[in-house]
Design a protein around this motif. Structure first.
Motif, PDB file in Angstrom:
ATOM      1  N   SER A  59      44.932  38.530  41.656  1.00  0.00           N
ATOM      2  CA  SER A  59      45.949  38.376  40.612  1.00  0.00           C
ATOM      3  C   SER A  59      45.523  39.007  39.296  1.00  0.00           C
ATOM      4  O   SER A  59      46.345  39.212  38.402  1.00  0.00           O
ATOM      5  CB  SER A  59      46.244  36.888  40.396  1.00  0.00           C
ATOM      6  N   GLN A  60      44.242  39.335  39.155  1.00  0.00           N
ATOM      7  CA  GLN A  60      43.724  39.904  37.912  1.00  0.00           C
ATOM      8  C   GLN A  60      43.527  41.415  37.987  1.00  0.00           C
ATOM      9  O   GLN A  60      43.091  42.031  37.011  1.00  0.00           O
ATOM     10  CB  GLN A  60      42.391  39.235  37.550  1.00  0.00           C
ATOM     11  N   LEU A  61      43.803  42.023  39.130  1.00  0.00           N
ATOM     12  CA  LEU A  61      43.569  43.448  39.305  1.00  0.00           C
ATOM     13  C   LEU A  61      44.829  44.250  38.991  1.00  0.00           C
ATOM     14  O   LEU A  61      45.946  43.770  39.153  1.00  0.00           O
ATOM     15  CB  LEU A  61      43.104  43.742  40.729  1.00  0.00           C
ATOM     16  N   GLY A  62      44.611  45.455  38.523  1.00  0.00           N
ATOM     17  CA  GLY A  62      45.716  46.337  38.185  1.00  0.00           C
ATOM     18  C   GLY A  62      45.811  47.508  39.144  1.00  0.00           C
ATOM     19  O   GLY A  62      45.034  47.617  40.108  1.00  0.00           O
ATOM     20  N   GLN A  63      46.746  48.402  38.864  1.00  0.00           N
ATOM     21  CA  GLN A  63      46.933  49.577  39.710  1.00  0.00           C
ATOM     22  C   GLN A  63      45.678  50.444  39.683  1.00  0.00           C
ATOM     23  O   GLN A  63      45.137  50.739  38.620  1.00  0.00           O
ATOM     24  CB  GLN A  63      48.142  50.380  39.218  1.00  0.00           C
ATOM     25  N   GLY A  64      45.235  50.845  40.847  1.00  0.00           N
ATOM     26  CA  GLY A  64      44.041  51.672  40.950  1.00  0.00           C
ATOM     27  C   GLY A  64      42.760  50.876  41.108  1.00  0.00           C
ATOM     28  O   GLY A  64      41.710  51.451  41.421  1.00  0.00           O
ATOM     29  N   ASP A  65      42.802  49.557  40.899  1.00  0.00           N
ATOM     30  CA  ASP A  65      41.622  48.722  41.122  1.00  0.00           C
ATOM     31  C   ASP A  65      41.463  48.440  42.610  1.00  0.00           C
ATOM     32  O   ASP A  65      42.431  48.504  43.381  1.00  0.00           O
ATOM     33  CB  ASP A  65      41.747  47.396  40.364  1.00  0.00           C
ATOM     34  N   ARG A  66      40.247  48.090  43.016  1.00  0.00           N
ATOM     35  CA  ARG A  66      39.979  47.827  44.433  1.00  0.00           C
ATOM     36  C   ARG A  66      39.313  46.473  44.617  1.00  0.00           C
ATOM     37  O   ARG A  66      38.574  46.001  43.740  1.00  0.00           O
ATOM     38  CB  ARG A  66      39.070  48.923  45.002  1.00  0.00           C
ATOM     39  N   LEU A  67      39.568  45.886  45.763  1.00  0.00           N
ATOM     40  CA  LEU A  67      38.949  44.617  46.152  1.00  0.00           C
ATOM     41  C   LEU A  67      38.323  44.815  47.521  1.00  0.00           C
ATOM     42  O   LEU A  67      39.019  45.065  48.501  1.00  0.00           O
ATOM     43  CB  LEU A  67      40.000  43.504  46.186  1.00  0.00           C
TER      44      LEU A  67
END
Length: 402
Positions: free
Chosen positions: A75-83
């Motif tokens: 829920s804290q990640l934005g576009q282009g971020d990875r998990l």
């Protein structure tokens, strides 16, 4: 001069050296707690554009809780971020749950090379194919407070240094007095002391989860090991390489104390044996590097690492004080006993200050007075370090496991 007086003077000399060392470490601890009391505005960090973030989650048989952790992170990640989840030597459905939660998953199987360090190394090797600006590391059994990922990653990107969030432990649903004291001791170690260091403009140690590291710093790190306190070692390695970790008190990550005595003992053994091994191994290294590189921050980090686990520290000072008192009575040499008395006073003041400012909402004064029983509970743990120190990474059983 007879042999008895010579022996007394020799013993007094060594007691004096040990007493001065105890005083130095007590003063370090007390200064950290005093500095933590000061109120300063948290710094705000700004970048023209958001850094590219990858969140790395090492996981070993975490099916019971990883879904909630990943939901809080995602829920804290934005576009282009990875998990990215590394399902390391799992024999449950950790990997399937992680994929269902929207994470990329790599499964690693190598029973001979087990431990968090190997899992992190595997994940970083995969991320290296398209490196992010910042890597955040979160344990699979933690709750990550809203906004924590952005705060630590933004600070790491701007400062070009690793950043540690405050990592605390919740007590079990029905806590004992020992649980309350243990949670308070953890709060002092992971919040009060690093906050004091931050107020003094000094680096802190890494505590294992809620860490953000610039790619330029983490890419060259050696993580593939079974080190039982890989986080502490990583922070020291990075500090010596010019990337001393910083503390971010406004970002919070929360775990939970084990609810069973044997599980709590296993966890404590790994943590505290690892701390003592790091103290003996890395304090001399930090001192050497501090003088070689002429960096005061490494000297400060050596003193921070040099403070033993508080229960052991209290036991050591009490034991030395008893010996020094006996030497004073027999030989009339009271200087070591006096110095140790001052060290004991500073240690007590620091604990009292930490409790008054950061712990009295969670632990009553009456419960705090049970600390001697808590110290007695941990005595076998310290004795085992002398005869059979823990050297193998062992995962702590979770609340839902039998």
């Amino acid at each position: 001069m007879d042999l008895g007086s010579i022996a007394g003077e020799v013993i007094s000399f060594f007691l004096f050296i040990l007493a001065v060392a105890a005083l130095l470490l007590s003063a370090t601890f007390c200064l950290e707690c005093l500095a933590a009391l000061s109120r300063q505005r948290s710094k705000r960090y700004f970048l023209p554009s958001r850094p590219r973030i990858a969140v790395l989650v090492p996981a070993h048989n975490e099916a019971a809780g990883i879904g909630a952790t990943l939901a809080a992170v995602k829920s804290q990640l934005g576009q282009g971020d990875r998990l990215l989840v590394v399902a390391d030597n799992c024999n449950d459905n950790t990997a399937a749950i992680a994929r269902a939660a929207g994470a990329a998953v790599v499964e690693r199987q190598n029973p001979q090379l087990r431990g968090k360090g190997y899992a992190l190394d595997c994940g970083l090797a995969l991320l290296a194919e398209d490196p992010p600006d910042v890597v955040a590391i979160v344990d699979a059994d933690c709750w990550v407070a809203p906004g924590a990922i952005a705060k630590i990653c933004l600070q790491a990107a701007i400062a070009g240094r690793p950043v540690q969030a405050q990592y605390l432990l919740d007590k079990p649903p029905v806590p004992s007095a020992k649980d309350a004291v243990s949670a308070f001791a953890f709060r002092v170690k992971n919040l009060v002391r690093p906050l004091g260091l931050a107020r003094l403009g000094l680096p802190c140690l890494l505590t294992g989860t809620g860490m953000a590291l610039p790619w330029v710093a983490i890419a060259a790190a050696n993580l593939a090991s079974g080190d039982i306190v890989e986080d502490m070692t990583l922070g020291i390695d990075l500090a010596c390489a010019g990337f001393a970790p910083m503390f971010c008190p406004s970002a919070r990550v929360v775990g939970r104390l084990p609810d069973r005595q044997q599980t709590a003992k296993t966890q404590r053994t790994r943590w505290e044996h690892g701390h003592l091994q790091s103290l003996l191994t890395h304090c001399p290294r930090l001192l050497r590097e501090a003088f070689r590189q002429r960096r005061f921050e490494l000297l400060a980090l050596a003193l921070e690492l040099g403070v033993p686990p508080l229960s052991l520290f209290a036991l050591t000072i009490a034991g030395l004080s008893a010996i020094a008192g006996l030497v004073g009575l027999l030989a009339g040499i009271w200087l070591p006993a006096t110095i140790l008395g001052v060290a004991s006073g500073l240690l007590a003041i620091a604990v009292a200050l930490g409790w008054w400012r950061f712990g009295r909402q969670d632990i009553s004064l009456l419960t705090l007075l049970s600390i001697p029983a808590y110290v007695a509970w941990k005595m076998p743990l310290y004795f085992s370090f002398l005869v059979n120190p823990e050297r193998q990474w062992i995962r702590t059983k979770r609340l839902s496991e039998s």
